[in-house]
Design a protein around this motif. Structure first.
Motif, PDB file in Angstrom:
ATOM      1  N   LEU A 190      25.181  35.155  41.486  1.00 19.30           N
ATOM      2  CA  LEU A 190      25.214  33.804  42.371  1.00 19.30           C
ATOM      3  C   LEU A 190      23.901  33.781  42.806  1.00 19.30           C
ATOM      4  O   LEU A 190      23.142  34.738  43.307  1.00 19.30           O
ATOM      5  CB  LEU A 190      26.478  33.874  43.484  1.00 19.30           C
ATOM      6  CG  LEU A 190      26.623  32.835  44.062  1.00 19.30           C
ATOM      7  CD1 LEU A 190      27.166  31.603  42.953  1.00 19.30           C
ATOM      8  CD2 LEU A 190      27.436  32.743  45.264  1.00 19.30           C
ATOM      9  N   GLN A 191      23.074  32.599  42.760  1.00 13.80           N
ATOM     10  CA  GLN A 191      21.977  32.305  43.098  1.00 13.80           C
ATOM     11  C   GLN A 191      21.785  31.281  44.211  1.00 13.80           C
ATOM     12  O   GLN A 191      22.788  30.404  44.356  1.00 13.80           O
ATOM     13  CB  GLN A 191      20.944  31.959  41.936  1.00 13.80           C
ATOM     14  CG  GLN A 191      20.799  32.989  40.878  1.00 13.80           C
ATOM     15  CD  GLN A 191      19.698  32.560  39.706  1.00 13.80           C
ATOM     16  OE1 GLN A 191      19.283  31.452  39.820  1.00 13.80           O
ATOM     17  NE2 GLN A 191      19.889  33.510  38.805  1.00 13.80           N
ATOM     18  N   ASP A 194      22.549  27.388  43.931  1.00 15.69           N
ATOM     19  CA  ASP A 194      24.018  27.042  43.143  1.00 15.69           C
ATOM     20  C   ASP A 194      24.944  26.142  43.870  1.00 15.69           C
ATOM     21  O   ASP A 194      25.353  26.325  45.077  1.00 15.69           O
ATOM     22  CB  ASP A 194      24.590  28.374  42.600  1.00 15.69           C
ATOM     23  CG  ASP A 194      23.872  28.945  41.668  1.00 15.69           C
ATOM     24  OD1 ASP A 194      22.920  28.358  41.109  1.00 15.69           O
ATOM     25  OD2 ASP A 194      24.577  30.225  41.393  1.00 15.69           O
ATOM     26  N   VAL A 225      29.844  27.009  38.787  1.00 15.99           N
ATOM     27  CA  VAL A 225      28.898  26.713  39.858  1.00 15.99           C
ATOM     28  C   VAL A 225      27.665  25.680  38.806  1.00 15.99           C
ATOM     29  O   VAL A 225      28.044  25.781  37.369  1.00 15.99           O
ATOM     30  CB  VAL A 225      27.841  27.534  40.122  1.00 15.99           C
ATOM     31  CG1 VAL A 225      28.714  28.776  41.120  1.00 15.99           C
ATOM     32  CG2 VAL A 225      26.841  28.298  38.985  1.00 15.99           C
ATOM     33  N   ARG A 227      24.198  24.805  38.148  1.00 18.08           N
ATOM     34  CA  ARG A 227      22.870  25.303  37.951  1.00 18.08           C
ATOM     35  C   ARG A 227      21.878  24.668  37.372  1.00 18.08           C
ATOM     36  O   ARG A 227      22.139  24.592  35.863  1.00 18.08           O
ATOM     37  CB  ARG A 227      22.800  26.740  38.117  1.00 18.08           C
ATOM     38  CG  ARG A 227      21.119  27.522  38.161  1.00 18.08           C
ATOM     39  CD  ARG A 227      21.382  28.973  37.723  1.00 18.08           C
ATOM     40  NE  ARG A 227      22.384  29.621  38.567  1.00 18.08           N
ATOM     41  CZ  ARG A 227      22.838  31.140  38.096  1.00 18.08           C
ATOM     42  NH1 ARG A 227      22.321  31.557  37.190  1.00 18.08           N
ATOM     43  NH2 ARG A 227      23.586  31.740  38.679  1.00 18.08           N
ATOM     44  N   LYS A 231      26.603  23.448  33.958  1.00 20.24           N
ATOM     45  CA  LYS A 231      27.752  24.202  34.729  1.00 20.24           C
ATOM     46  C   LYS A 231      27.890  25.638  33.991  1.00 20.24           C
ATOM     47  O   LYS A 231      27.871  26.102  32.823  1.00 20.24           O
ATOM     48  CB  LYS A 231      29.137  23.618  34.306  1.00 20.24           C
ATOM     49  CG  LYS A 231      30.315  24.126  34.807  1.00 20.24           C
ATOM     50  CD  LYS A 231      31.589  23.436  34.627  1.00 20.24           C
ATOM     51  CE  LYS A 231      32.689  23.771  35.457  1.00 20.24           C
ATOM     52  NZ  LYS A 231      34.119  23.143  34.861  1.00 20.24           N
TER      53      LYS A 231
END
Length: 450
Positions: A190-191, A194, A225, A227, A231
């Motif tokens: 996860l970033q 996002d 998410v 990004r 997706k």
């Protein structure tokens, strides 16, 4: 620059308080004049008069001590009932008659039908309720500007930060110990930036949905998410952890002592309660969002309840304020403050290293809260507050209504002078508490933590 902004914040708060007082007194003055009551003075502040001008029957002015204001109306106290001249006068009775005599000083020829007590109870009620009502109106307007115009920070579905490791919500620091496991969010990739659109296949249109879905699941799962416009499905291992407890409205539940007061840590911050739930390990990005009229009304209702609780618990705060003022005890963040304290807080707000809009929002919130407090405090059913006169008018209505029902003689106006000794005691208590707050605000002020 910081000093200049601090001074500017203090000046703005003083002006805001003066306007709030003047606005309150206008709520008394306008209906009193409409109902034909002669008003001799409209004053903002107490003590020495700094400036005044007379227009018609009324002297309008500004006094040196900005701790309140008043509208002086002729005939606030009705004439005394016939008394037995042979009966000795007690000290209590002497105080009552002194107050009555002082009320007659400003009665002049032509005032025979222009006195306050001569008006029907419903008109006197409107006159006395007008002041607190104006503070309520100002509070509603300020909260509407803040919540519906400027907005408040609320968590979104966008990731604002990803925790590197797993730490419980009660941890004193967010730094990762050497033996800490990586957070599920970090392990899943996860970033920051996002936007979470689904958790375990469940759509998440808002942060509440994201939080509920995460807390309800323990074990392998997925996080969808967006990004860079694409997706992506991330696979994460939701683990069990101690997380902050939330109430049904999504607000943090804090630990409280036996008296119901929040428990604070060494830095004066409230300690949240925790529950065991599913955990990923990231923080949402917060954005300023405006509220709807319904959400604003709900927020305002919650604030009214909070102010009511604060007034009820105010007497219990007196020992702490005394200790902070004269014994060097630590001033708690929830300690009551006076005019000086509110002005200092306003100065600190304006000097904060924060965006201008955030500082303006905090100042508006502070002034709105003060006006809401003024409304609630003045409605207390004790003299010399407006609520005491309102109760007197209501009681007179009940007496007259009862007399009409049972066909008895009109009992006449309620003799508010009978309560003047109690009013003197309350004034002494108010003055004493105000002086105590003044000392505490100067030598041991409440400070913002930022």
């Amino acid at each position: 620059m910081v000093a200049l902004l601090t001074v500017l914040g203090i000046v703005l708060m003083i002006l805001g308080l003066l306007f709030s007082i003047a606005w309150h007194e206008l709520g008394h003055l306008v209906p009193a004049k409409l109902f034909g009551i002669r008003c001799t003075q409209y004053m903002v502040g107490f003590g020495k008069t700094l400036w005044s001008v007379k227009r018609g029957d009324t002297e309008y002015g500004l006094k040196a001590i900005p701790l309140g204001g008043y509208v002086r109306m002729v005939g606030m106290i009705p004439p005394a009932a016939p008394a037995d001249p042979d009966k000795p006068m007690s000290r209590w009775r002497a105080m009552i008659e002194d107050a009555r005599e002082a009320s007659y000083v400003e009665v002049e020829p032509g005032d025979e039908d222009r006195q306050f007590y001569q008006r029907p109870p419903w008109k006197r009620l409107i006159v006395m309720f007008g002041g607190p009502f104006m503070n309520l109106v100002l509070a509603v307007v300020l909260f509407a500007v803040l919540l519906m115009g400027i907005g408040v920070y609320q968590p979104t579905t966008v990731v604002g930060a990803v925790h590197e490791c797993v730490v419980p919500a009660t941890a004193a620091t967010s730094e990762c110990p050497e033996d800490a496991d990586p957070s599920p969010a970090a392990a899943a990739g996860l970033q920051v930036g996002d936007r979470i659109v689904a958790v375990n296949g469940q759509p998440t249109p808002d942060w509440e949905a994201v939080q509920s879905a995460i807390r309800a699941h323990i074990g392998p799962g997925t996080v969808d998410v967006i990004r860079d416009g694409e997706k992506i499905t991330l696979h994460a291992d939701f683990i069990e952890n101690q997380v902050v407890k939330r109430d049904e409205d999504g607000n943090t539940v804090v630990r409280r002592d036996a008296d119901g007061d929040p428990i604070l840590d060494e830095e004066g911050r409230q300690i949240p309660e925790t529950v065991t739930a599913g955990f990923l390990g990231f923080a949402p990005q917060e954005q300023r969002q405006t509220l709807s009229a319904a959400e604003t009304a709900a927020f305002f209702g919650d604030t009214v309840v909070s102010v009511g609780k604060a007034i009820i618990t105010l007497p219990s705060k007196i020992p702490d304020v005394f200790a902070a003022a004269f014994l060097g005890a630590e001033r708690t963040p929830d300690s009551p403050v006076g005019v000086v304290g509110a002005s200092r807080i306003s100065g600190e707000i304006l000097a904060m290293p924060a965006p201008v809009l955030d500082r303006v929002a905090m100042l508006i919130n502070l002034l709105a809260g003060i006006n809401l407090f003024l409304f609630a405090f003045n409605m207390l059913p004790i003299l010399p507050l407006d609520g005491g006169h309102i109760v007197g008018a209501l009681w007179e209505s009940v007496r007259r209504w009862t007399a009409r029902i049972f066909k008895r003689p009109d009992p006449g106006p309620f003799d508010v002078a009978q309560l003047m000794p109690v009013a003197y005691i309350m004034v002494a208590c108010f003055v004493g508490f105000s002086l105590m707050l003044l000392v505490a605000d100067i030598v041991n002020p409440v400070r913002l933590i930022y």
